[in-house]
Design a protein around this motif. Sequence first.
Motif, PDB file in Angstrom:
ATOM      1  N   ALA A 108       0.848  -1.192   0.000  1.00  0.00           N
ATOM      2  CA  ALA A 108       0.000   0.000   0.000  1.00  0.00           C
ATOM      3  C   ALA A 108       0.879   1.236   0.000  1.00  0.00           C
ATOM      4  N   LYS A 109       0.315   2.324  -0.523  1.00  0.00           N
ATOM      5  CA  LYS A 109       1.086   3.553  -0.682  1.00  0.00           C
ATOM      6  C   LYS A 109       0.301   4.737  -0.130  1.00  0.00           C
ATOM      7  N   ALA A 110       1.026   5.664   0.497  1.00  0.00           N
ATOM      8  CA  ALA A 110       0.468   6.947   0.930  1.00  0.00           C
ATOM      9  C   ALA A 110       1.268   8.033   0.217  1.00  0.00           C
ATOM     10  N   GLU A 111       0.580   8.791  -0.639  1.00  0.00           N
ATOM     11  CA  GLU A 111       1.246   9.850  -1.396  1.00  0.00           C
ATOM     12  C   GLU A 111       0.677  11.194  -0.981  1.00  0.00           C
ATOM     13  N   LYS A 122       6.748  15.321  -3.843  1.00  0.00           N
ATOM     14  CA  LYS A 122       5.725  14.994  -2.846  1.00  0.00           C
ATOM     15  C   LYS A 122       6.153  13.744  -2.085  1.00  0.00           C
ATOM     16  N   ASN A 123       5.923  13.760  -0.805  1.00  0.00           N
ATOM     17  CA  ASN A 123       6.320  12.674   0.083  1.00  0.00           C
ATOM     18  C   ASN A 123       5.514  11.406  -0.219  1.00  0.00           C
ATOM     19  N   ILE A 124       6.191  10.246  -0.292  1.00  0.00           N
ATOM     20  CA  ILE A 124       5.537   8.961  -0.556  1.00  0.00           C
ATOM     21  C   ILE A 124       6.054   7.921   0.443  1.00  0.00           C
ATOM     22  N   TRP A 125       5.110   7.204   1.053  1.00  0.00           N
ATOM     23  CA  TRP A 125       5.422   6.111   1.982  1.00  0.00           C
ATOM     24  C   TRP A 125       4.756   4.846   1.480  1.00  0.00           C
TER      25      TRP A 125
END
Length: 139
Positions: A108-111, A122-125
């Motif tokens: 899963a990704k949080a952008e 932009k920060n991506i986790w």
Amino acid sequence: MLAYKNKKKGFVDAFSLAEILIVLAIMGILIMLVVPNQTGVASRTKSLEAQQELKMIHNLQYAYFLQFSKYSLDLQTINYIPHKSVLSGGTANYEISIIEATPAGFKAKAEAVVDFNGDGKKNIWEIDQEGVLKEVQPD
């Protein structure tokens, strides 16, 4: 140094213009040293939102896996309700998505929806089925 004047002749103790300018220059240098170090604090704090949301996704995926022996690609299927983003009047700074799901695992990704420090990135986790959080792109 404090300029000392004789009070009997009508003068009072005061700072000279040079002393005031030196103090202002020192304060300016200190501010220049501190401010750049503080700009990353906001983006690091906001990244906690991404980490918490991804941990929630991990927990929901794990519960789904225990029930169905597979992971899901759909956020609604695992009962994740996304928060309204700041772009649409909400408070969420990150958009959450599941980028891959197989019976053996998921990712899963949080952008970030905004650029926190204005550098164009932009920060991506990301998180996987093991619960390993990874910052893919720092802001």
